[in-house]
Enzyme design. Structure first.
Site, PDB file in Angstrom:
ATOM      1  NE  ARG A  70      -0.718   1.630   3.685  1.00  0.00           N
ATOM      2  CZ  ARG A  70       0.425   2.283   3.946  1.00  0.00           C
ATOM      3  NH1 ARG A  70       1.545   1.646   4.222  1.00  0.00           N
ATOM      4  NH2 ARG A  70       0.449   3.608   3.929  1.00  0.00           N
ATOM      5  CG  ASP A  82      -3.795   7.896  -1.196  1.00  0.00           C
ATOM      6  OD1 ASP A  82      -3.817   8.348  -0.040  1.00  0.00           O
ATOM      7  OD2 ASP A  82      -3.368   6.752  -1.475  1.00  0.00           O
TER       8      ASP A  82
END
Lengths: 347, 347
Positions: B56, B238
């Site tokens: 991740r 992100d």
């Protein structure tokens, strides 16, 4: 998943009940998986149950402590017993003003009676407090539902229902009243780490009330408010200062900021017993810092290193200016200010 | 407590390493309790590891996907294999732009080569992306530490270190650089529910870095910021829209609001590969909504009814106006705007 508990909704939620010389209290640390009643018969039992959050919610711990003092006097009605039990119960938790106030009120009543009558006098006073809080809950529900009549989707934080206050509770009583009136579509409940009162208790109560709901992690709340996933936020309070600053479950302040930014109502509900007119502002409210294990573990399971240092404030303070309205049994303070709270006091 | 893990700090954190035709990845879902490496040898393996969050962090999943495509081409370098593997990897997660961008870049390089050379070309391109991200990490660390030189106590959210990005990471690289420079006293790390990347991963990395730190539940952050428990907040991103709106781990927006109210810097760190100039504003960013079991359970243990409905957005959007600065490898955008991001692009 380690369990497959489906919540059953075939009985009303009873957080506390007096059974002879025993106070029976649903152990809220074990909900929703286990509906276990504790049997408490001394002030120390009750103080311990409050400390470890088996009994919680600002109005409920006041009532429980009142009964705890009466139970102790039933065993030993001496001055020494009265004073030591009062101190023990008063100091079980520092932030909610209801606790100290209920203990003082029951203790004052007992002090004014001869030792032989003290247990009965204390019990009557504790019952009176409970009855007043029940009536307050109903009035809060009505006033809050009148205020929020248009809201179809509501977010709430922590637990403020029948597990937190006598009667139907505070903020959750407003939500239940809105559901009764037929306008409510959905509740978003925050999980309320560290002890998950939302995931464990509010979801349990909303299930009993047959109110459609969804659970979210605490950090998702602000973004969902910004995305207009709800029309309003309503939650409870542990102590309100004279100027209207609100101490409540950690996370409350962040929700208030998000509501302010989104332009939706941020409503606090609580009985006037939660207002501390002797505390000028939120800066004067003692914020309880609890132990690190509540952060290190979730439901008893470690989620970080066993020696990880933690900060664990149980409450935060929301400035009055961010609170759209304070709903009490005596009516609604809107805006929330020293003036509007003063007006409620003399109502 | 079910375990007594003490975090050991006797080796550097290596999130990904290529070992012949195998990509070895530290399974981040099992940290900090179990330092287990997954052995991935196909695009499907890598896509699955990204989906389930074993790998991740926006920059790291881009690099991992690049290697995943190279591994697949090593087995089957046909056009069909190239296209299907690209699609699989590209769609593993929707929000981080780095993922799609890295896959496209490796796929484009492979497409331009004859089938026999595709695996080698793809591998070289993936290695180039990783090297660029490592260099970006070092530059971000320097620029961010220059910006935050005065901050002694810093809060961070989620995980943005060597487990999230090649090199030292992004926001956590800035924190590590500040610690190297000797000015940093303490880091407050949020636990970052639902998957606890803060409690599990950031605490693990801060331990390896020997940086003093404390863990807090997510909802405690806003109140601690208001109480001036930290001097600044720095975290990752992100996806950043062309106007500077930031999509990042759910909870980011609430921290930004709290910093704005407290008047302390709210700083976002990320490589320019995270800026999506083709997306105009935050409203245009697809926000991944993950499954309900992440909310219903913590570390595999149920915390509510097994059938409780949940909302589980993985990200939220913070308006550019709330971001004090965006720290990239090319320099700092401050204030964050279409103009300042445009200037970085051409730098």
């Amino acid at each position: 998943m380690t369990a497959t508990t489906r919540l059953r909704h075939n009985h009303p939620v009873v957080a506390l009940r007096l059974d002879g010389a025993t106070l029976r209290a649903l152990d809220q640390t074990r909900l929703p998986f286990d509906e276990h009643e504790l049997a408490l018969s001394t002030a120390a039992d009750v103080a311990e149950a409050i400390k470890c959050l088996s009994i919680r919610g600002a109005p409920l711990i006041g009532v429980a402590a009142g009964y705890g003092l009466a139970l102790e006097l039933h065993k030993d009605s001496s001055d020494a017993s009265l004073e030591s039990a009062s101190t023990l119960l008063r100091e079980a938790r520092p932030t909610a003003v209801n606790l100290a106030r209920a203990v003082d009120r029951v203790a004052d009543a007992a002090r004014s009676a001869p030792p032989a009558d003290r247990a009965a006098v204390a019990l009557a006073e504790a019952r009176a407090i409970e009855a007043e809080e029940e009536a307050a809950s109903d009035a809060i529900a009505r006033h809050g539902a009148d205020l929020l009549g248009d809201a179809r989707r509501i977010m709430t934080h922590c637990n403020t229902g029948a597990l937190a206050a006598p009667g139907r509770g505070t903020a959750l009583a407003v939500i239940a009243e809105l559901a009764d009136r037929g306008s409510l579509e959905e509740v978003l409940a925050t999980e309320s780490r560290p002890l998950l009162q939302g995931a464990r208790l509010t979801v349990y109560e909303l299930g009993h009330l047959n109110i459609p709901h969804q659970l979210v992690v605490d950090s998702a709340a602000a973004g969902l408010i910004a995305a207009h996933a709800v029309d309003a936020v309503i939650l409870g309070c542990d102590r309100v200062a004279a100027n209207g600053d609100v101490a409540n479950k950690v996370g409350t302040y962040g929700l208030a900021l998000a509501c302010g930014a989104a332009g939706i109502p941020f409503v606090v509900a609580g009985p006037t017993s939660t207002v501390d007119y002797d505390t000028q502002t939120g800066a004067d409210i003692a914020i309880e810092e609890r132990g690190p294990d509540e952060v290190r573990a979730v439901a008893g399971h470690l989620v970080t290193g066993v020696d990880t240092r933690c900060r664990n404030p149980a409450f935060d303070v929301t400035p009055a200016a961010l609170v759209t309205a304070l709903v009490t049994e005596r009516g609604v303070a809107k805006p929330v200010s020293e003036a509007s709270l003063g007006a409620l006091r003399t109502k």
